[in-house]
Design a protein around this motif. Sequence first.
Motif, mmCIF file in Angstrom:
data_model
loop_
_atom_site.group_PDB
_atom_site.id
_atom_site.type_symbol
_atom_site.label_atom_id
_atom_site.label_comp_id
_atom_site.label_asym_id
_atom_site.label_seq_id
_atom_site.Cartn_x
_atom_site.Cartn_y
_atom_site.Cartn_z
ATOM 1 N N ILE A 243 -7.310 -2.964 0.135
ATOM 2 C CA ILE A 243 -6.422 -1.826 0.374
ATOM 3 C C ILE A 243 -6.914 -1.018 1.567
ATOM 4 N N LEU A 244 -8.214 -0.738 1.620
ATOM 5 C CA LEU A 244 -8.776 0.043 2.728
ATOM 6 C C LEU A 244 -8.569 -0.670 4.058
ATOM 7 N N ASP A 245 -8.814 -1.964 4.089
ATOM 8 C CA ASP A 245 -8.647 -2.725 5.335
ATOM 9 C C ASP A 245 -7.197 -2.715 5.789
ATOM 10 N N GLU A 246 -6.281 -2.899 4.862
ATOM 11 C CA GLU A 246 -4.868 -2.899 5.219
ATOM 12 C C GLU A 246 -4.424 -1.500 5.650
ATOM 13 N N ALA A 247 -4.947 -0.470 4.993
ATOM 14 C CA ALA A 247 -4.610 0.898 5.376
ATOM 15 C C ALA A 247 -5.049 1.177 6.813
ATOM 16 N N LEU A 248 -6.269 0.782 7.159
ATOM 17 C CA LEU A 248 -6.738 0.979 8.531
ATOM 18 C C LEU A 248 -5.835 0.265 9.521
ATOM 19 N N LEU B 107 -1.624 0.451 -6.911
ATOM 20 C CA LEU B 107 -2.423 0.985 -5.812
ATOM 21 C C LEU B 107 -2.855 2.416 -6.113
ATOM 22 N N ARG B 108 -1.998 3.155 -6.778
ATOM 23 C CA ARG B 108 -2.342 4.544 -7.103
ATOM 24 C C ARG B 108 -3.464 4.647 -8.141
ATOM 25 N N TYR B 109 -3.781 3.531 -8.772
ATOM 26 C CA TYR B 109 -4.955 3.509 -9.647
ATOM 27 C C TYR B 109 -6.221 3.717 -8.823
ATOM 28 N N TYR B 110 -6.208 3.229 -7.583
ATOM 29 C CA TYR B 110 -7.370 3.339 -6.700
ATOM 30 C C TYR B 110 -7.326 4.608 -5.843
ATOM 31 N N PHE B 111 -6.146 4.992 -5.398
ATOM 32 C CA PHE B 111 -6.003 6.146 -4.510
ATOM 33 C C PHE B 111 -4.790 6.958 -4.949
ATOM 34 N N GLU C 201 -2.931 10.730 1.583
ATOM 35 C CA GLU C 201 -3.978 11.519 2.228
ATOM 36 C C GLU C 201 -5.364 11.044 1.787
ATOM 37 N N GLN C 202 -5.529 10.848 0.506
ATOM 38 C CA GLN C 202 -6.824 10.362 0.012
ATOM 39 C C GLN C 202 -7.123 8.975 0.560
ATOM 40 N N LEU C 203 -6.121 8.122 0.602
ATOM 41 C CA LEU C 203 -6.314 6.769 1.124
ATOM 42 C C LEU C 203 -6.731 6.814 2.586
ATOM 43 N N TRP C 204 -6.087 7.663 3.390
ATOM 44 C CA TRP C 204 -6.459 7.775 4.808
ATOM 45 C C TRP C 204 -7.924 8.198 4.950
ATOM 46 N N ARG C 205 -8.313 9.190 4.192
ATOM 47 C CA ARG C 205 -9.689 9.682 4.308
ATOM 48 C C ARG C 205 -10.702 8.633 3.857
ATOM 49 N N GLU C 206 -10.420 7.976 2.759
ATOM 50 C CA GLU C 206 -11.343 6.948 2.280
ATOM 51 C C GLU C 206 -11.403 5.779 3.256
#
Length: 233
Positions: free
Chosen positions: A23-28, A55-59, A63-68
């Motif tokens: 998820i983090l890699d795809e978000a970036l 996905l909301r289970y993780y973030f 906004e939280q996803l962007w920061r993480e």
Amino acid sequence: MKTASRPVTSPRQQRSVEARQRILDEALKQFSMAGFDGVSIRDIAAAVGMQHGALRYYFANKEQLWREAVLSMYQRQLEELQAPQGEDSLPIRERFRRFLCRYIRYSARHPEHARIILLESVQGSERLDWAAREVVRAQHQQMKPMMEALVREGLLPDVPVHVLIYGLAPLCYGPFVVAPEIRAAHGTDPFDARQVDLHSEMVCQLVLRQRADGPAQAAFQPDQTVLETPGTS
């Protein structure tokens, strides 16, 4: 005598860790191409083959996803730019040459790093202010001793450290941010290993009047899992 027990990671926990990293890699990737406002949680969930609610289970939110994602990006940069053991004993000029080469290769492997920050910088945002407070200032403080030593040696101009950093960084990552333009105008791929090596050599000659192919200078090896994303199709 009792021995300390090691933490055990179950297969389920491992899958959760791997899912979170996907998820983090795809978000970036998506934030760096479309900006914060151009991306939705649903877009990212669909790209990683996950339901929106999962996905909301993780973030909890975008906004939280962007920061993480940004925190993970800077942590990865810290790890990849770490000097190998023994490099501290080398002359400052050689240490800086090797740092430049590592940074250029990092930028080629992860063009999303510069892009995501540049997109936020165009208009300015609270997210950018947060990143500056949380990671950028500390990162620049870590670079300060080397930069000041280079200035004392007469290898860099005697200007504030942040002026040096913001002058040198775009010189290193520039071709990888504007890769589509380079392909369109000149028919070459800046992510090609030979092009990365040429860019490294050019930067070292410009900055230090020294070739980039000194001792322990291995040829660039692209990360195919990353380089498939930035406009290469």
